[in-house]
Design a protein around this motif. Structure first.
Motif, PDB file in Angstrom:
ATOM      1  N   UNK A 171       0.838  -1.207   0.000  1.00 37.72           N
ATOM      2  CA  UNK A 171       0.000   0.000   0.000  1.00 37.72           C
ATOM      3  C   UNK A 171       0.868   1.250   0.000  1.00 37.72           C
ATOM      4  N   UNK A 172       1.844   1.294   0.914  1.00 41.41           N
ATOM      5  CA  UNK A 172       2.722   2.467   1.016  1.00 41.41           C
ATOM      6  C   UNK A 172       3.619   2.586  -0.207  1.00 41.41           C
ATOM      7  N   UNK A 173       4.088   1.437  -0.706  1.00 44.10           N
ATOM      8  CA  UNK A 173       5.002   1.453  -1.855  1.00 44.10           C
ATOM      9  C   UNK A 173       4.308   2.005  -3.109  1.00 44.10           C
ATOM     10  N   UNK A 174       3.025   1.700  -3.252  1.00 47.71           N
ATOM     11  CA  UNK A 174       2.286   2.182  -4.429  1.00 47.71           C
ATOM     12  C   UNK A 174       1.972   3.676  -4.336  1.00 47.71           C
ATOM     13  N   UNK A 187      -7.286   5.033  -5.268  1.00 48.50           N
ATOM     14  CA  UNK A 187      -7.004   4.127  -6.376  1.00 48.50           C
ATOM     15  C   UNK A 187      -5.998   3.043  -6.024  1.00 48.50           C
ATOM     16  N   UNK A 188      -5.167   3.294  -5.009  1.00 47.37           N
ATOM     17  CA  UNK A 188      -4.301   2.228  -4.514  1.00 47.37           C
ATOM     18  C   UNK A 188      -5.156   1.124  -3.902  1.00 47.37           C
ATOM     19  N   UNK A 189      -6.137   1.514  -3.085  1.00 48.82           N
ATOM     20  CA  UNK A 189      -7.011   0.523  -2.455  1.00 48.82           C
ATOM     21  C   UNK A 189      -7.775  -0.268  -3.509  1.00 48.82           C
ATOM     22  N   UNK A 190      -8.289   0.437  -4.508  1.00 47.91           N
ATOM     23  CA  UNK A 190      -9.078  -0.218  -5.544  1.00 47.91           C
ATOM     24  C   UNK A 190      -8.221  -1.150  -6.403  1.00 47.91           C
ATOM     25  N   UNK A 191      -7.008  -0.712  -6.731  1.00 45.83           N
ATOM     26  CA  UNK A 191      -6.127  -1.532  -7.575  1.00 45.83           C
ATOM     27  C   UNK A 191      -5.690  -2.798  -6.826  1.00 45.83           C
ATOM     28  N   UNK A 192      -5.364  -2.653  -5.541  1.00 45.59           N
ATOM     29  CA  UNK A 192      -4.936  -3.828  -4.768  1.00 45.59           C
ATOM     30  C   UNK A 192      -6.084  -4.826  -4.631  1.00 45.59           C
ATOM     31  N   UNK A 193      -7.301  -4.311  -4.508  1.00 45.60           N
ATOM     32  CA  UNK A 193      -8.446  -5.228  -4.421  1.00 45.60           C
ATOM     33  C   UNK A 193      -8.631  -5.979  -5.736  1.00 45.60           C
ATOM     34  N   UNK A 194      -8.547  -5.263  -6.826  1.00 46.67           N
ATOM     35  CA  UNK A 194      -8.708  -5.920  -8.132  1.00 46.67           C
ATOM     36  C   UNK A 194      -7.634  -6.973  -8.365  1.00 46.67           C
ATOM     37  N   UNK A 195      -6.426  -6.682  -7.866  1.00 50.53           N
ATOM     38  CA  UNK A 195      -5.316  -7.614  -8.078  1.00 50.53           C
ATOM     39  C   UNK A 195      -5.298  -8.705  -6.999  1.00 50.53           C
ATOM     40  N   UNK A 197      -4.515  -8.537  -3.845  1.00 51.09           N
ATOM     41  CA  UNK A 197      -3.302  -8.486  -3.016  1.00 51.09           C
ATOM     42  C   UNK A 197      -3.621  -7.777  -1.705  1.00 51.09           C
ATOM     43  N   UNK A 198      -3.194  -8.349  -0.590  1.00 46.28           N
ATOM     44  CA  UNK A 198      -3.373  -7.708   0.710  1.00 46.28           C
ATOM     45  C   UNK A 198      -2.518  -6.448   0.791  1.00 46.28           C
ATOM     46  N   UNK A 199      -3.101  -5.328   1.210  1.00 53.70           N
ATOM     47  CA  UNK A 199      -2.341  -4.078   1.285  1.00 53.70           C
ATOM     48  C   UNK A 199      -1.194  -4.132   2.302  1.00 53.70           C
ATOM     49  N   UNK A 200      -1.285  -5.062   3.233  1.00 62.20           N
ATOM     50  CA  UNK A 200      -0.243  -5.173   4.273  1.00 62.20           C
ATOM     51  C   UNK A 200       0.964  -5.984   3.820  1.00 62.20           C
ATOM     52  N   UNK A 280      -2.810   2.494   7.926  1.00 61.24           N
ATOM     53  CA  UNK A 280      -1.413   2.270   7.553  1.00 61.24           C
ATOM     54  C   UNK A 280      -0.765   3.627   7.309  1.00 61.24           C
ATOM     55  N   UNK A 281       0.385   3.838   7.937  1.00 60.45           N
ATOM     56  CA  UNK A 281       1.063   5.140   7.809  1.00 60.45           C
ATOM     57  C   UNK A 281       0.093   6.282   8.053  1.00 60.45           C
ATOM     58  N   UNK A 282      -0.788   6.099   9.020  1.00 64.70           N
ATOM     59  CA  UNK A 282      -1.687   7.176   9.380  1.00 64.70           C
ATOM     60  C   UNK A 282      -2.851   7.408   8.439  1.00 64.70           C
TER      61      UNK A 282
END
Length: 295
Positions: A171-174, A187-195, A197-200, A280-282
């Motif tokens: 999540x932070x890296x994106x 859009x990071x949240x949405x992209x990770x869900x589509x892929x 992948x757990x954001x953590x 995450x990261x506030x």
DNA sequence: AAGTGAACCTGAACGC
DNA sequence: TGCGTTCAGGTTCACT
């Protein structure tokens, strides 16, 4: 607020009416936004013609007939709007009744076909800022930006290089604009869900020992492009106050799978999960703990 | 060095 | 009605 799709929506709304228009007058209602307005901004703008409206990542870039480039970042709440849309209504001067509390800069513009209007930059939180450059390449803001996610330079191989060995959550890296430029919290949240992948997950887990992208990373690159294209098609997302240059709202918020949907069922077909919110990261992260997995 | 959290600023939504 | 708390689409800087 405005991530790449919202900034692109603003750009598309401004371009037809602003490109070719001459800036007749500039009023600054305060001395600064996040940073002071550039030295001599008013004089540098008045009398010039805007030749084009471009975008790089979340930055708007207005080309001027003098050769200079005006850079505008909207921060969280920045907006450009026409006091009256020049095509729908007769040109009209910016009157006190049209003014809003956080209108920090007002341009009087004259377009050869569309007539005279006013273009206003407003920004309640003032996290936005304005830059003025002889050459946009001179701007420190554009300096370290990663590839445009909708361009050819964005691919899984490039992300693999950036993520190799990284322990920071994906999540932070994106969100790191040096890796890919233009993504924000939505859009990071949405992209990770589509892929899926757990954001953590540690970003490095998406890379093979040889430094190659895993299949999930290929999927992530695809998901990033997809979600941005779809969001641009429907004019971005309006959560609280995003407006395009014509004053209209975006529609992508209706299509969020996880963002701001804590407690709702995961929309992935056949998935039984419920959307969760963590910090995450506030910052809020929304995800499905069932169909999003560790790489 | 990398990663996290606070700071910048205002307003809206919420609980009491 | 009002007051206090929390949260918000971004970026940068100061810590560990």
């Amino acid at each position: 607020m405005p991530e790449l799709p919202e900034v692109e929506t603003v750009r598309r709304g401004l371009e037809p009416w602003l490109a070719g228009a001459t800036i007749e007058a500039v009023t600054l209602n305060r001395a600064d936004l996040r940073f002071p307005f550039p030295e001599g901004l008013k004089a540098a703008l008045e009398g010039t013609t805007v030749t084009g409206v471009g975008r790089r990542a979340k930055y708007l870039l207005m080309s001027l007939s003098t050769g200079k480039t005006l850079l505008s970042h909207l921060g969280m709440t920045g907006s450009w709007r026409f006091a009256e849309h020049p095509i729908d209504k007769p040109p009209r001067y910016y009157e006190p009744t049209l003014a809003e509390k956080h209108d920090h800069m007002v341009w009087t513009i004259a377009h050869p076909e569309h007539g005279r209007s006013h273009l206003i930059y407003a920004d309640p939180r003032r996290f936005g800022f304005i830059g003025l450059y002889d050459d946009p390449a001179d701007s420190p803001y554009l300096e370290g930006l990663g590839p445009e996610p909708l361009g050819n330079d964005f691919h899984a191989e490039g992300m693999a290089e950036a993520f190799a060995g990284k322990k920071a959550p994906i999540k932070a890296a994106l969100l790191d604009q040096r890796v890919v430029a233009g993504l924000g919290n939505i859009y990071v949240a949405e992209a990770l869900h589509r892929a899926h992948i757990l954001p953590t997950a540690a970003a490095g887990r998406l890379v093979t020992p040889k430094g190659r992208p895993k299949a999930m990373l290929e999927g992530l690159a695809q998901a990033v492009r997809q979600v941005l294209v779809e969001a641009i098609e429907v004019g971005g997302s309006t959560l609280r106050d995003f407006r395009n240059a014509e004053g209209g709202s975006g529609y992508f918020q209706h299509r969020f799978a996880v963002y701001d949907r804590e407690g709702e069922p995961c929309p992935t077909p056949l998935c039984t999960g419920t959307v969760e919110r963590i910090v995450q990261s506030g910052r809020s992260t929304f995800f499905c703990p069932v169909c999003q997995k560790l790489p």
